[in-house]
Design a protein around this motif. Structure first.
Motif, PDB file in Angstrom:
ATOM      1  N   PHE A 154       0.815  -1.216   0.000  1.00 56.44           N
ATOM      2  CA  PHE A 154       0.000   0.000   0.000  1.00 56.44           C
ATOM      3  C   PHE A 154       0.849   1.268   0.000  1.00 56.44           C
ATOM      4  O   PHE A 154       2.043   1.240   0.275  1.00 56.44           O
ATOM      5  CB  PHE A 154      -0.930   0.000   1.215  1.00 56.44           C
ATOM      6  CG  PHE A 154      -1.912  -1.140   1.203  1.00 56.44           C
ATOM      7  CD1 PHE A 154      -3.130  -1.014   0.557  1.00 56.44           C
ATOM      8  CD2 PHE A 154      -1.598  -2.343   1.803  1.00 56.44           C
ATOM      9  CE1 PHE A 154      -4.029  -2.066   0.532  1.00 56.44           C
ATOM     10  CE2 PHE A 154      -2.492  -3.409   1.781  1.00 56.44           C
ATOM     11  CZ  PHE A 154      -3.700  -3.267   1.145  1.00 56.44           C
ATOM     12  N   GLN A 155       0.161   2.379  -0.245  1.00 57.58           N
ATOM     13  CA  GLN A 155       0.843   3.681  -0.314  1.00 57.58           C
ATOM     14  C   GLN A 155       1.446   4.077   1.038  1.00 57.58           C
ATOM     15  O   GLN A 155       2.596   4.495   1.109  1.00 57.58           O
ATOM     16  CB  GLN A 155      -0.139   4.759  -0.765  1.00 57.58           C
ATOM     17  CG  GLN A 155       0.475   6.147  -0.702  1.00 57.58           C
ATOM     18  CD  GLN A 155      -0.475   7.206  -1.220  1.00 57.58           C
ATOM     19  OE1 GLN A 155      -1.617   6.937  -1.528  1.00 57.58           O
ATOM     20  NE2 GLN A 155       0.003   8.411  -1.335  1.00 57.58           N
ATOM     21  N   ASP A 156       0.643   3.939   2.083  1.00 58.99           N
ATOM     22  CA  ASP A 156       1.080   4.427   3.388  1.00 58.99           C
ATOM     23  C   ASP A 156       1.485   3.235   4.249  1.00 58.99           C
ATOM     24  O   ASP A 156       0.635   2.583   4.859  1.00 58.99           O
ATOM     25  CB  ASP A 156      -0.076   5.196   4.051  1.00 58.99           C
ATOM     26  CG  ASP A 156       0.333   5.727   5.419  1.00 58.99           C
ATOM     27  OD1 ASP A 156       1.481   5.463   5.837  1.00 58.99           O
ATOM     28  OD2 ASP A 156      -0.501   6.388   6.054  1.00 58.99           O
ATOM     29  N   PRO A 157       2.791   2.948   4.319  1.00 56.16           N
ATOM     30  CA  PRO A 157       3.209   1.757   5.059  1.00 56.16           C
ATOM     31  C   PRO A 157       2.838   1.836   6.535  1.00 56.16           C
ATOM     32  O   PRO A 157       2.578   0.829   7.165  1.00 56.16           O
ATOM     33  CB  PRO A 157       4.733   1.721   4.865  1.00 56.16           C
ATOM     34  CG  PRO A 157       5.130   3.068   4.383  1.00 56.16           C
ATOM     35  CD  PRO A 157       3.912   3.694   3.764  1.00 56.16           C
ATOM     36  N   TYR A 158       2.763   3.066   7.084  1.00 58.42           N
ATOM     37  CA  TYR A 158       2.515   3.183   8.517  1.00 58.42           C
ATOM     38  C   TYR A 158       1.104   2.707   8.866  1.00 58.42           C
ATOM     39  O   TYR A 158       0.919   1.908   9.779  1.00 58.42           O
ATOM     40  CB  TYR A 158       2.728   4.620   8.972  1.00 58.42           C
ATOM     41  CG  TYR A 158       2.907   4.698  10.466  1.00 58.42           C
ATOM     42  CD1 TYR A 158       3.941   3.991  11.087  1.00 58.42           C
ATOM     43  CD2 TYR A 158       2.052   5.445  11.253  1.00 58.42           C
ATOM     44  CE1 TYR A 158       4.112   4.031  12.455  1.00 58.42           C
ATOM     45  CE2 TYR A 158       2.229   5.484  12.631  1.00 58.42           C
ATOM     46  CZ  TYR A 158       3.253   4.777  13.219  1.00 58.42           C
ATOM     47  OH  TYR A 158       3.421   4.812  14.576  1.00 58.42           O
ATOM     48  N   SER A 159       0.106   3.177   8.077  1.00 56.98           N
ATOM     49  CA  SER A 159      -1.264   2.798   8.428  1.00 56.98           C
ATOM     50  C   SER A 159      -1.586   1.359   8.002  1.00 56.98           C
ATOM     51  O   SER A 159      -2.574   0.798   8.439  1.00 56.98           O
ATOM     52  CB  SER A 159      -2.263   3.778   7.803  1.00 56.98           C
ATOM     53  OG  SER A 159      -2.187   3.696   6.417  1.00 56.98           O
ATOM     54  N   SER A 160      -0.760   0.759   7.142  1.00 59.74           N
ATOM     55  CA  SER A 160      -1.059  -0.614   6.730  1.00 59.74           C
ATOM     56  C   SER A 160      -0.338  -1.648   7.603  1.00 59.74           C
ATOM     57  O   SER A 160      -0.493  -2.848   7.398  1.00 59.74           O
ATOM     58  CB  SER A 160      -0.702  -0.819   5.251  1.00 59.74           C
ATOM     59  OG  SER A 160       0.695  -0.728   5.067  1.00 59.74           O
ATOM     60  N   LEU A 161       0.466  -1.181   8.576  1.00 60.14           N
ATOM     61  CA  LEU A 161       1.156  -2.121   9.476  1.00 60.14           C
ATOM     62  C   LEU A 161       0.567  -1.998  10.877  1.00 60.14           C
ATOM     63  O   LEU A 161       0.337  -0.882  11.355  1.00 60.14           O
ATOM     64  CB  LEU A 161       2.659  -1.798   9.544  1.00 60.14           C
ATOM     65  CG  LEU A 161       3.439  -1.808   8.225  1.00 60.14           C
ATOM     66  CD1 LEU A 161       4.870  -1.322   8.450  1.00 60.14           C
ATOM     67  CD2 LEU A 161       3.452  -3.188   7.598  1.00 60.14           C
ATOM     68  N   ASN A 162       0.334  -3.126  11.531  1.00 59.76           N
ATOM     69  CA  ASN A 162      -0.200  -3.111  12.891  1.00 59.76           C
ATOM     70  C   ASN A 162       0.853  -2.521  13.838  1.00 59.76           C
ATOM     71  O   ASN A 162       1.935  -3.098  14.010  1.00 59.76           O
ATOM     72  CB  ASN A 162      -0.560  -4.544  13.306  1.00 59.76           C
ATOM     73  CG  ASN A 162      -1.280  -4.590  14.643  1.00 59.76           C
ATOM     74  OD1 ASN A 162      -1.080  -3.726  15.507  1.00 59.76           O
ATOM     75  ND2 ASN A 162      -2.118  -5.593  14.821  1.00 59.76           N
ATOM     76  N   PRO A 163       0.549  -1.365  14.470  1.00 57.90           N
ATOM     77  CA  PRO A 163       1.584  -0.695  15.287  1.00 57.90           C
ATOM     78  C   PRO A 163       1.982  -1.480  16.524  1.00 57.90           C
ATOM     79  O   PRO A 163       3.011  -1.198  17.139  1.00 57.90           O
ATOM     80  CB  PRO A 163       0.909   0.635  15.665  1.00 57.90           C
ATOM     81  CG  PRO A 163      -0.555   0.392  15.552  1.00 57.90           C
ATOM     82  CD  PRO A 163      -0.732  -0.648  14.480  1.00 57.90           C
ATOM     83  N   ARG A 164       1.167  -2.471  16.923  1.00 61.71           N
ATOM     84  CA  ARG A 164       1.468  -3.212  18.151  1.00 61.71           C
ATOM     85  C   ARG A 164       2.315  -4.466  17.900  1.00 61.71           C
ATOM     86  O   ARG A 164       2.745  -5.126  18.824  1.00 61.71           O
ATOM     87  CB  ARG A 164       0.170  -3.606  18.855  1.00 61.71           C
ATOM     88  CG  ARG A 164      -0.536  -2.410  19.500  1.00 61.71           C
ATOM     89  CD  ARG A 164      -1.693  -2.859  20.359  1.00 61.71           C
ATOM     90  NE  ARG A 164      -2.699  -3.558  19.552  1.00 61.71           N
ATOM     91  CZ  ARG A 164      -3.681  -2.946  18.918  1.00 61.71           C
ATOM     92  NH1 ARG A 164      -3.819  -1.650  19.011  1.00 61.71           N
ATOM     93  NH2 ARG A 164      -4.550  -3.629  18.191  1.00 61.71           N
ATOM     94  N   GLY A 214       9.037  -8.865  13.013  1.00 59.32           N
ATOM     95  CA  GLY A 214       8.980 -10.318  12.811  1.00 59.32           C
ATOM     96  C   GLY A 214       7.543 -10.824  12.786  1.00 59.32           C
ATOM     97  O   GLY A 214       7.163 -11.640  11.943  1.00 59.32           O
ATOM     98  N   GLN A 215       6.721 -10.325  13.722  1.00 58.28           N
ATOM     99  CA  GLN A 215       5.308 -10.771  13.773  1.00 58.28           C
ATOM    100  C   GLN A 215       4.541 -10.293  12.542  1.00 58.28           C
ATOM    101  O   GLN A 215       3.687 -11.014  12.023  1.00 58.28           O
ATOM    102  CB  GLN A 215       4.649 -10.222  15.043  1.00 58.28           C
ATOM    103  CG  GLN A 215       5.142 -10.908  16.311  1.00 58.28           C
ATOM    104  CD  GLN A 215       4.697 -10.165  17.566  1.00 58.28           C
ATOM    105  OE1 GLN A 215       4.576  -8.927  17.575  1.00 58.28           O
ATOM    106  NE2 GLN A 215       4.475 -10.916  18.631  1.00 58.28           N
TER     107      GLN A 215
END
Ligand code: SF4
Length: 331
Positions: free
Chosen positions: A99-109, A113-114
């Protein structure tokens, strides 16, 4: 490159606006209209166009994140529209998205590795050792140090987050990755690194890419073929080199003209396109580009131009530049 991995036929998506009392009076947004193309194994097909041209809706339709109004998406001979939930889940291993915005597409918690191993664990149980080995291998593949395995997304730079998104997409060993504006949020120097990573992965792993972008500089760098979309339709689809050397459709020509020219020896071709993209709720009749086209003739206001094959292998939808009769109209 071998035969088509993906075949898209007459794909259409209309969004009804409101309920309306009489069915035929409900206005619709014509987001995607009669789009057809194929992607070969190991190929990069770029889809370009201005904001709102329907390119991201095509990506969502390919992933079946939204249901099409019509048309087919066939991967290795299977029409995904006919798959039930279970079969669709299994098939999703074949196609992944970045996706365009890697930050919002990755679970911040979750740790890096997970995040990488999560898609695989939706399909199979992994031991701790297997998880560690998979994450380490994929971090290396995308040019990150395995020591980052326990980092959270907030502890990574924008480029590292996008690399992590790519590692996650690779974890299921897909045949095709759809990258939707995957580098547009990044700095120019980081953009170049990520584009080189895509090219490297394609070469080493034989993955096909659909690369969606509004940035022609990026497309020229990475594409094998380019599909140009305007108001939901493909107006030109051509090998990348041929498209940039000699755009045929007036809209393609205008886009290339309007893009920054890194090579000062390359001549500008024509005046940039003027005016706004019309609303997909009430698109212009005939060729939707006619209100902005300096070559428009009477027929352009009446008939939708079909995509016509040209001798150099491209297809173009233009009554003047690519007439169905084979003889260009003289104005
Ligand atoms: Fe222009 Fe007509 Fe061609 Fe459309 S069909 S791009 S309006 S010349």
């Amino acid at each position: 490159m071998s035969g088509p991995l993906l075949k898209v036929e007459n794909l259409t998506k209309h969004y009804p606006l409101g309920a309306g009392i009489f069915k035929k009076s409900i206005p619709v947004i014509r987001a995607v209209e009669d789009v057809s193309f194929s992607v070969a194994e190991g190929e990069t097909l770029c889809i370009v166009g201005e904001s709102g041209c329907g390119k991201s809706t095509v990506a969502r339709l390919l992933m079946r994140l939204v249901e099409p109004t019509g048309g087919r998406v066939v991967i290795d001979g299977t029409d995904i529209a006919g798959l039930n939930k279970g079969a669709l889940h299994a098939w999703r291993r074949r196609m992944q998205m970045v996706f365009q915005d890697p930050y919002s597409s990755l679970n911040p918690r979750l740790t890096a590795g997970q995040i990488i191993t999560e898609p695989v664990e939706n399909f199979e149980c992994l031991s701790r050792k297997q998880r560690q080995a998979l994450a380490t291998d994929l971090l290396r593949k995308v040019g990150m140090s395995p020591e980052m395995i326990n980092r959270l997304p907030s502890e990574l730079s924008g480029g590292q987050r996008q690399r992590l998104g790519i590692a996650r997409a690779l974890s299921l060993n897909p045949s095709l990755i759809i990258a939707d504006e995957a580098v547009s949020a990044l700095d120019v120097s980081v953009q170049a690194q990520i584009l080189n990573l895509f090219a490297d992965l394609q070469q080493r792993m034989g993955i096909a890419f659909i690369f969606i972008s509004h940035d022609l500089g990026v497309v020229e760098h990475i594409g094998n073929r380019v599909a140009v979309m305007y108001l939901g339709r493909i107006v030109e689809l051509a090998p990348c080199e041929a498209l940039f050397a000699k755009p045929v459709h007036p809209y393609t020509e205008a886009l290339i003209t309007a893009a920054p020219v890194p090579d000062p020896t390359r001549a500008r071709l024509a005046a940039p396109v003027e005016g706004e993209v019309p609303s997909p709720i009430n698109p212009p009749s005939g060729c939707a580009f006619h209100p902005r086209c300096s070559l428009a003739v009477e027929r352009c206001r009446i008939d939708v131009p079909p995509l016509v094959p040209m001798p150099d292998g491209r297809v173009v939808a233009c009554h003047v530049r690519a007439p169905a009769t084979g003889t260009p109209l003289v104005r």
